[in-house]
Design a protein around this motif. Structure first.
Motif, PDB file in Angstrom:
ATOM      1  N   PRO A  28     -34.226  25.593  19.943  1.00 48.49           N
ATOM      2  CA  PRO A  28     -33.136  25.616  18.953  1.00 48.49           C
ATOM      3  C   PRO A  28     -32.215  26.811  19.179  1.00 48.49           C
ATOM      4  CG  PRO A  28     -35.197  26.337  17.966  1.00 48.49           C
ATOM      5  CD  PRO A  28     -35.541  25.845  19.329  1.00 48.49           C
ATOM      6  N   ARG A  29     -30.936  26.604  18.863  1.00 45.47           N
ATOM      7  CA  ARG A  29     -29.934  27.662  18.992  1.00 45.47           C
ATOM      8  C   ARG A  29     -28.849  27.380  17.969  1.00 45.47           C
ATOM      9  NH1 ARG A  29     -26.876  29.644  24.555  1.00 45.47           N
ATOM     10  NH2 ARG A  29     -25.344  31.005  23.534  1.00 45.47           N
ATOM     11  N   GLU A  30     -28.420  28.406  17.265  1.00 44.39           N
ATOM     12  CA  GLU A  30     -27.420  28.229  16.221  1.00 44.39           C
ATOM     13  C   GLU A  30     -26.133  27.639  16.787  1.00 44.39           C
ATOM     14  OE1 GLU A  30     -25.130  30.788  12.706  1.00 44.39           O
ATOM     15  OE2 GLU A  30     -26.471  31.798  14.129  1.00 44.39           O
ATOM     16  N   SER A  31     -25.628  26.606  16.126  1.00 46.54           N
ATOM     17  CA  SER A  31     -24.383  25.909  16.478  1.00 46.54           C
ATOM     18  C   SER A  31     -24.521  25.069  17.750  1.00 46.54           C
ATOM     19  CB  SER A  31     -23.212  26.894  16.634  1.00 46.54           C
ATOM     20  OG  SER A  31     -22.982  27.584  15.427  1.00 46.54           O
ATOM     21  N   TRP A  32     -25.737  24.887  18.244  1.00 45.46           N
ATOM     22  CA  TRP A  32     -25.988  24.029  19.407  1.00 45.46           C
ATOM     23  C   TRP A  32     -26.883  22.881  18.962  1.00 45.46           C
ATOM     24  CZ3 TRP A  32     -25.545  25.549  25.015  1.00 45.46           C
ATOM     25  CH2 TRP A  32     -24.642  26.624  25.181  1.00 45.46           C
ATOM     26  N   ALA A  73     -31.091  14.524  17.324  1.00 44.85           N
ATOM     27  CA  ALA A  73     -32.300  14.422  16.508  1.00 44.85           C
ATOM     28  C   ALA A  73     -32.096  13.582  15.254  1.00 44.85           C
ATOM     29  CB  ALA A  73     -32.779  15.823  16.134  1.00 44.85           C
ATOM     30  N   ASP A  74     -30.867  13.545  14.755  1.00 46.66           N
ATOM     31  CA  ASP A  74     -30.599  12.761  13.544  1.00 46.66           C
ATOM     32  C   ASP A  74     -30.150  11.329  13.852  1.00 46.66           C
ATOM     33  OD1 ASP A  74     -28.105  13.282  14.549  1.00 46.66           O
ATOM     34  OD2 ASP A  74     -27.311  14.245  12.745  1.00 46.66           O
ATOM     35  N   GLY A  75     -30.290  10.905  15.112  1.00 41.95           N
ATOM     36  CA  GLY A  75     -29.986   9.526  15.474  1.00 41.95           C
ATOM     37  C   GLY A  75     -28.551   9.245  15.856  1.00 41.95           C
ATOM     38  N   ARG A  76     -27.733  10.261  15.979  1.00 41.05           N
ATOM     39  CA  ARG A  76     -26.328  10.084  16.340  1.00 41.05           C
ATOM     40  C   ARG A  76     -26.201   9.796  17.835  1.00 41.05           C
ATOM     41  NH1 ARG A  76     -22.008  15.067  16.307  1.00 41.05           N
ATOM     42  NH2 ARG A  76     -20.139  13.896  16.983  1.00 41.05           N
ATOM     43  N   GLU A  77     -25.510   8.716  18.191  1.00 43.25           N
ATOM     44  CA  GLU A  77     -25.280   8.382  19.592  1.00 43.25           C
ATOM     45  C   GLU A  77     -24.017   9.103  20.062  1.00 43.25           C
ATOM     46  OE1 GLU A  77     -25.221   4.150  20.063  1.00 43.25           O
ATOM     47  OE2 GLU A  77     -27.368   3.952  19.630  1.00 43.25           O
ATOM     48  N   VAL A  78     -24.152   9.910  21.123  1.00 42.48           N
ATOM     49  CA  VAL A  78     -23.071  10.818  21.498  1.00 42.48           C
ATOM     50  C   VAL A  78     -22.816  10.798  23.001  1.00 42.48           C
ATOM     51  CG1 VAL A  78     -23.496  12.388  19.557  1.00 42.48           C
ATOM     52  CG2 VAL A  78     -24.688  12.751  21.750  1.00 42.48           C
ATOM     53  N   VAL A  79     -21.625  11.280  23.347  1.00 39.48           N
ATOM     54  CA  VAL A  79     -21.256  11.587  24.723  1.00 39.48           C
ATOM     55  C   VAL A  79     -21.040  13.090  24.788  1.00 39.48           C
ATOM     56  CG1 VAL A  79     -19.652  11.121  26.612  1.00 39.48           C
ATOM     57  CG2 VAL A  79     -20.115   9.351  24.893  1.00 39.48           C
ATOM     58  N   VAL A  80     -21.542  13.715  25.847  1.00 36.32           N
ATOM     59  CA  VAL A  80     -21.477  15.171  25.975  1.00 36.32           C
ATOM     60  C   VAL A  80     -20.222  15.577  26.735  1.00 36.32           C
ATOM     61  CG1 VAL A  80     -22.586  17.214  26.959  1.00 36.32           C
ATOM     62  CG2 VAL A  80     -23.980  15.404  25.901  1.00 36.32           C
ATOM     63  N   HIS A  81     -19.412  16.439  26.109  1.00 42.76           N
ATOM     64  CA  HIS A  81     -18.304  17.077  26.823  1.00 42.76           C
ATOM     65  C   HIS A  81     -18.873  18.297  27.533  1.00 42.76           C
ATOM     66  CE1 HIS A  81     -14.468  19.613  26.928  1.00 42.76           C
ATOM     67  NE2 HIS A  81     -14.258  18.583  27.722  1.00 42.76           N
ATOM     68  N   GLY A  82     -18.754  18.320  28.866  1.00 41.82           N
ATOM     69  CA  GLY A  82     -19.498  19.274  29.668  1.00 41.82           C
ATOM     70  C   GLY A  82     -18.870  20.633  29.865  1.00 41.82           C
ATOM     71  N   VAL A  83     -17.746  20.928  29.200  1.00 37.24           N
ATOM     72  CA  VAL A  83     -17.084  22.225  29.346  1.00 37.24           C
ATOM     73  C   VAL A  83     -17.529  23.136  28.207  1.00 37.24           C
ATOM     74  CG1 VAL A  83     -14.888  23.435  29.521  1.00 37.24           C
ATOM     75  CG2 VAL A  83     -15.093  21.111  30.420  1.00 37.24           C
ATOM     76  N   VAL A 114     -29.247  20.829  25.894  1.00 39.46           N
ATOM     77  CA  VAL A 114     -28.748  21.482  24.690  1.00 39.46           C
ATOM     78  C   VAL A 114     -27.318  21.951  24.957  1.00 39.46           C
ATOM     79  CG1 VAL A 114     -29.745  23.735  25.335  1.00 39.46           C
ATOM     80  CG2 VAL A 114     -29.176  23.254  22.927  1.00 39.46           C
ATOM     81  N   VAL A 115     -26.428  21.623  24.027  1.00 36.14           N
ATOM     82  CA  VAL A 115     -25.002  21.938  24.186  1.00 36.14           C
ATOM     83  C   VAL A 115     -24.444  22.369  22.837  1.00 36.14           C
ATOM     84  CG1 VAL A 115     -24.671  20.297  26.071  1.00 36.14           C
ATOM     85  CG2 VAL A 115     -24.275  19.563  23.714  1.00 36.14           C
ATOM     86  N   PRO A 116     -23.299  23.080  22.826  1.00 37.53           N
ATOM     87  CA  PRO A 116     -22.658  23.362  21.538  1.00 37.53           C
ATOM     88  C   PRO A 116     -22.414  22.069  20.773  1.00 37.53           C
ATOM     89  CG  PRO A 116     -21.635  24.655  23.283  1.00 37.53           C
ATOM     90  CD  PRO A 116     -22.575  23.697  23.959  1.00 37.53           C
TER      91      PRO A 116
END
Length: 319
Positions: A28-32, A73-83, A114-116
């Protein structure tokens, strides 16, 4: 967790520097946010990392990958912006320089990344995880090159140097859907024919004479630069997003200033660009061309295919 990572560097045989094995799971990391990766696409950036470009030995082992789609973790389906970092600063602060995942922070070729939290964009239901994973680097770069940096509008003519890779196929599919006349170059007759099948208006050998174009998408560099400069109309634009064959020599500045050619550099795109790209695909029915899919355990074979240049479209790993 299982991951594909650069264990060392090899300029001559980059695939030999890749290993697949256990790496620490992200904490875990704050805001990530931690994302369970459902699909992750390869890019030439991964091959360059294995060669030691853009990364230091003390950063090894480094998990590869800049593209992913998955579930939080909450079930949200997402795409990661890699910047990460740069102008946004979300999750890292305003003073952190811009980097891509797998440069300063572990990448996406793993069971988790893990990403912002700010870097997460909702995945449209119309797109599969494999399709969505193809978008954040090559497709996002093509989208920005065409419509933001290049300013292309329906009816204009665009030259795409090279055919077969993720960026080139994205440019053909996006351009055709937006009403652009897209011309592509390739040494391979098979790739030229496939580009025509995707919607290209013409496909020619590298260096062949073409009607003057409004915009050139240039990612090859030395091998195609002169052709790009000769092919763009006076007042037109060359958008540069890479130089896989090396830096151009000479730069042909005389032609550039005399014909008032604009040269624009671009790297990927913003989070908003990614959201707009996802909406474009969801509404038009355009989908990324997937060359092949591999299990994460077969990452070496996947990267070898990319390094050999045998692919037509995106190569995707599924953990």
């Amino acid at each position: 967790m299982l991951a594909a990572y650069a264990a060392r560097f090899s300029s001559d045989d980059p695939v030999s520097a890749l290993e697949v094995g256990d790496q620490p799971a992200p904490g875990p990391r704050e805001s990530w946010s931690v994302v369970d990766v459902r699909a992750a696409a390869l890019n030439h950036h991964d091959v360059w990392t294995l060669r030691g470009v853009g990364i230091r030995a003390e950063q090894l082992p480094m998990i590869l990958g800049t593209d992913a789609a998955g579930v939080t973790a909450d079930g949200r389906e997402v795409v990661v912006h890699g910047v990460v970092g740069g102008a946004s600063g979300h999750g890292v602060g305003p003073d952190e320089p811009r980097s891509l995942l797998s440069e300063r922070y572990p990448g996406t070729l793993a069971e988790q990344v893990v990403v912002p939290t700010w870097n997460l964009v909702d995945k449209p239901a119309e797109l599969s995880f494999v399709e969505a994973a193809c978008l954040p680097t090559a497709w996002l770069t093509a989208y920005r090159m065409l419509f933001r940096s290049g300013g292309a509008t329906p009816g204009q003519r665009v030259l795409v140097q090279g055919a077969g890779g993720g960026l080139a196929t994205a440019a053909v599919l996006l351009g055709a859907a937006a009403g652009l006349e897209v011309i592509v170059t390739s040494r391979s007759q098979e790739r030229r024919e496939r580009a025509l099948g995707l919607g290209a208006a013409a496909a020619v050998e590298p260096g062949a004479r073409v009607p003057r174009v409004d915009v050139v998408l240039e990612s090859v560099g030395k091998a195609t630069w002169s052709h790009s400069v000769r092919s763009v109309r006076p007042g037109g634009t060359i958008v540069v997003a890479g130089a896989t064959s090396g830096d151009a020599e000479p730069a042909e500045l005389t032609r550039i200033f005399f014909q008032e050619i604009t040269v624009v550099g671009t790297t990927m795109g913003t989070r908003d660009d990614l959201a707009h790209l996802l909406a474009f695909l969801a509404r038009t029915g355009v989908r990324p061309l997937v060359d092949s899919t591999f299990a994460l355990t077969d990452a070496r074979a996947a990267v070898q295919r990319l390094a050999d240049g045998d692919q037509f479209g995106k190569i995707v790993l599924e953990p």
